[in-house]
Design a protein around this motif. Structure first.
Motif, PDB file in Angstrom:
ATOM      1  N   ILE A  52      11.940   4.912  -5.192  1.00  0.00           N
ATOM      2  CA  ILE A  52      10.821   3.991  -5.363  1.00  0.00           C
ATOM      3  C   ILE A  52      10.792   3.095  -4.134  1.00  0.00           C
ATOM      4  O   ILE A  52      11.635   2.199  -3.972  1.00  0.00           O
ATOM      5  CB  ILE A  52      10.979   3.168  -6.655  1.00  0.00           C
ATOM      6  CG1 ILE A  52      10.974   4.110  -7.861  1.00  0.00           C
ATOM      7  CG2 ILE A  52       9.877   2.123  -6.760  1.00  0.00           C
ATOM      8  CD1 ILE A  52      11.305   3.451  -9.164  1.00  0.00           C
ATOM      9  N   VAL A  53       9.853   3.389  -3.244  1.00  0.00           N
ATOM     10  CA  VAL A  53       9.751   2.662  -1.981  1.00  0.00           C
ATOM     11  C   VAL A  53       8.287   2.404  -1.651  1.00  0.00           C
ATOM     12  O   VAL A  53       7.395   3.072  -2.161  1.00  0.00           O
ATOM     13  CB  VAL A  53      10.399   3.452  -0.817  1.00  0.00           C
ATOM     14  CG1 VAL A  53      11.902   3.593  -1.016  1.00  0.00           C
ATOM     15  CG2 VAL A  53       9.755   4.817  -0.650  1.00  0.00           C
ATOM     16  N   ALA A  54       8.084   1.439  -0.774  1.00  0.00           N
ATOM     17  CA  ALA A  54       6.763   1.213  -0.191  1.00  0.00           C
ATOM     18  C   ALA A  54       6.784   1.836   1.195  1.00  0.00           C
ATOM     19  O   ALA A  54       7.823   1.849   1.865  1.00  0.00           O
ATOM     20  CB  ALA A  54       6.474  -0.283  -0.097  1.00  0.00           C
ATOM     21  N   THR A  55       5.642   2.369   1.626  1.00  0.00           N
ATOM     22  CA  THR A  55       5.590   3.023   2.931  1.00  0.00           C
ATOM     23  C   THR A  55       4.400   2.539   3.742  1.00  0.00           C
ATOM     24  O   THR A  55       3.351   2.194   3.202  1.00  0.00           O
ATOM     25  CB  THR A  55       5.471   4.555   2.780  1.00  0.00           C
ATOM     26  OG1 THR A  55       4.351   4.865   1.962  1.00  0.00           O
ATOM     27  CG2 THR A  55       6.728   5.152   2.179  1.00  0.00           C
ATOM     28  N   ALA A  56       4.603   2.546   5.051  1.00  0.00           N
ATOM     29  CA  ALA A  56       3.522   2.248   5.991  1.00  0.00           C
ATOM     30  C   ALA A  56       3.617   3.248   7.136  1.00  0.00           C
ATOM     31  O   ALA A  56       4.707   3.650   7.539  1.00  0.00           O
ATOM     32  CB  ALA A  56       3.641   0.828   6.526  1.00  0.00           C
ATOM     33  N   LEU A  57       2.470   3.657   7.628  1.00  0.00           N
ATOM     34  CA  LEU A  57       2.402   4.559   8.766  1.00  0.00           C
ATOM     35  C   LEU A  57       1.636   3.838   9.863  1.00  0.00           C
ATOM     36  O   LEU A  57       0.473   3.466   9.671  1.00  0.00           O
ATOM     37  CB  LEU A  57       1.702   5.867   8.390  1.00  0.00           C
ATOM     38  CG  LEU A  57       1.509   6.879   9.507  1.00  0.00           C
ATOM     39  CD1 LEU A  57       2.853   7.356  10.055  1.00  0.00           C
ATOM     40  CD2 LEU A  57       0.680   8.058   9.036  1.00  0.00           C
ATOM     41  N   ASN A  58       2.300   3.626  10.975  1.00  0.00           N
ATOM     42  CA  ASN A  58       1.704   2.895  12.097  1.00  0.00           C
ATOM     43  C   ASN A  58       1.117   1.551  11.637  1.00  0.00           C
ATOM     44  O   ASN A  58       0.007   1.183  11.986  1.00  0.00           O
ATOM     45  CB  ASN A  58       0.660   3.752  12.803  1.00  0.00           C
ATOM     46  CG  ASN A  58       1.261   5.023  13.352  1.00  0.00           C
ATOM     47  OD1 ASN A  58       2.390   5.024  13.844  1.00  0.00           O
ATOM     48  ND2 ASN A  58       0.546   6.115  13.235  1.00  0.00           N
ATOM     49  N   ARG A  59       1.911   0.856  10.812  1.00  0.00           N
ATOM     50  CA  ARG A  59       1.602  -0.489  10.298  1.00  0.00           C
ATOM     51  C   ARG A  59       0.532  -0.534   9.206  1.00  0.00           C
ATOM     52  O   ARG A  59       0.137  -1.595   8.779  1.00  0.00           O
ATOM     53  CB  ARG A  59       1.237  -1.442  11.424  1.00  0.00           C
ATOM     54  CG  ARG A  59       2.364  -1.682  12.381  1.00  0.00           C
ATOM     55  CD  ARG A  59       2.001  -2.754  13.352  1.00  0.00           C
ATOM     56  NE  ARG A  59       3.186  -3.127  14.098  1.00  0.00           N
ATOM     57  CZ  ARG A  59       3.294  -4.223  14.796  1.00  0.00           C
ATOM     58  NH1 ARG A  59       2.292  -5.067  14.831  1.00  0.00           N
ATOM     59  NH2 ARG A  59       4.397  -4.484  15.440  1.00  0.00           N
ATOM     60  N   ASP A  60       0.037   0.604   8.767  1.00  0.00           N
ATOM     61  CA  ASP A  60      -0.947   0.642   7.688  1.00  0.00           C
ATOM     62  C   ASP A  60      -0.265   1.105   6.407  1.00  0.00           C
ATOM     63  O   ASP A  60       0.348   2.177   6.371  1.00  0.00           O
ATOM     64  CB  ASP A  60      -2.102   1.594   8.021  1.00  0.00           C
ATOM     65  CG  ASP A  60      -2.973   1.084   9.146  1.00  0.00           C
ATOM     66  OD1 ASP A  60      -3.174  -0.148   9.238  1.00  0.00           O
ATOM     67  OD2 ASP A  60      -3.450   1.920   9.941  1.00  0.00           O
ATOM     68  N   PHE A  61      -0.395   0.300   5.347  1.00  0.00           N
ATOM     69  CA  PHE A  61       0.196   0.639   4.053  1.00  0.00           C
ATOM     70  C   PHE A  61      -0.333   1.983   3.567  1.00  0.00           C
ATOM     71  O   PHE A  61      -1.525   2.262   3.672  1.00  0.00           O
ATOM     72  CB  PHE A  61      -0.141  -0.455   3.027  1.00  0.00           C
ATOM     73  CG  PHE A  61       0.287  -0.114   1.643  1.00  0.00           C
ATOM     74  CD1 PHE A  61       1.621  -0.131   1.274  1.00  0.00           C
ATOM     75  CD2 PHE A  61      -0.655   0.233   0.682  1.00  0.00           C
ATOM     76  CE1 PHE A  61       2.015   0.200  -0.022  1.00  0.00           C
ATOM     77  CE2 PHE A  61      -0.272   0.553  -0.620  1.00  0.00           C
ATOM     78  CZ  PHE A  61       1.064   0.535  -0.964  1.00  0.00           C
ATOM     79  N   VAL A  62       0.563   2.814   3.049  1.00  0.00           N
ATOM     80  CA  VAL A  62       0.181   4.108   2.472  1.00  0.00           C
ATOM     81  C   VAL A  62       0.668   4.137   1.025  1.00  0.00           C
ATOM     82  O   VAL A  62       1.875   4.156   0.778  1.00  0.00           O
ATOM     83  CB  VAL A  62       0.799   5.290   3.250  1.00  0.00           C
ATOM     84  CG1 VAL A  62       0.406   6.608   2.616  1.00  0.00           C
ATOM     85  CG2 VAL A  62       0.415   5.247   4.711  1.00  0.00           C
ATOM     86  N   PRO A  63      -0.256   4.128   0.056  1.00  0.00           N
ATOM     87  CA  PRO A  63       0.169   4.190  -1.347  1.00  0.00           C
ATOM     88  C   PRO A  63       0.840   5.526  -1.659  1.00  0.00           C
ATOM     89  O   PRO A  63       0.573   6.538  -1.005  1.00  0.00           O
ATOM     90  CB  PRO A  63      -1.127   4.030  -2.133  1.00  0.00           C
ATOM     91  CG  PRO A  63      -2.240   4.209  -1.174  1.00  0.00           C
ATOM     92  CD  PRO A  63      -1.696   4.070   0.210  1.00  0.00           C
TER      93      PRO A  63
END
Length: 65
Positions: A30-41
């Protein structure tokens, strides 16, 4: 492909963010993710493609007060 994960260079074979998490041993985490500083649900990780040099941030929730 070479990407950056939490500030560290990594080699992965993954084509999507979901696959990268699995390759990094975090498929069920269970993690939060961001790709190139943009949040990805979490629901969009399978459709979020990766490219050479992308930066992924992975953050685990913390308890405390």
């Amino acid at each position: 492909m070479r990407i950056i994960v939490n500030g560290e260079g990594r080699e992965v074979q993954a084509a999507t963010l979901r696959d990268a998490l699995a390759e990094l041993g975090l498929a069920d985490a269970i993690v939060a993710t961001a790709l190139n500083r943009d949040f990805v649900p979490a629901t969009a990780r399978g459709q979020t493609t990766l490219a050479e040099g992308d930066a992924i941030e992975i953050v685990a929730p913390m308890q405390g007060g």
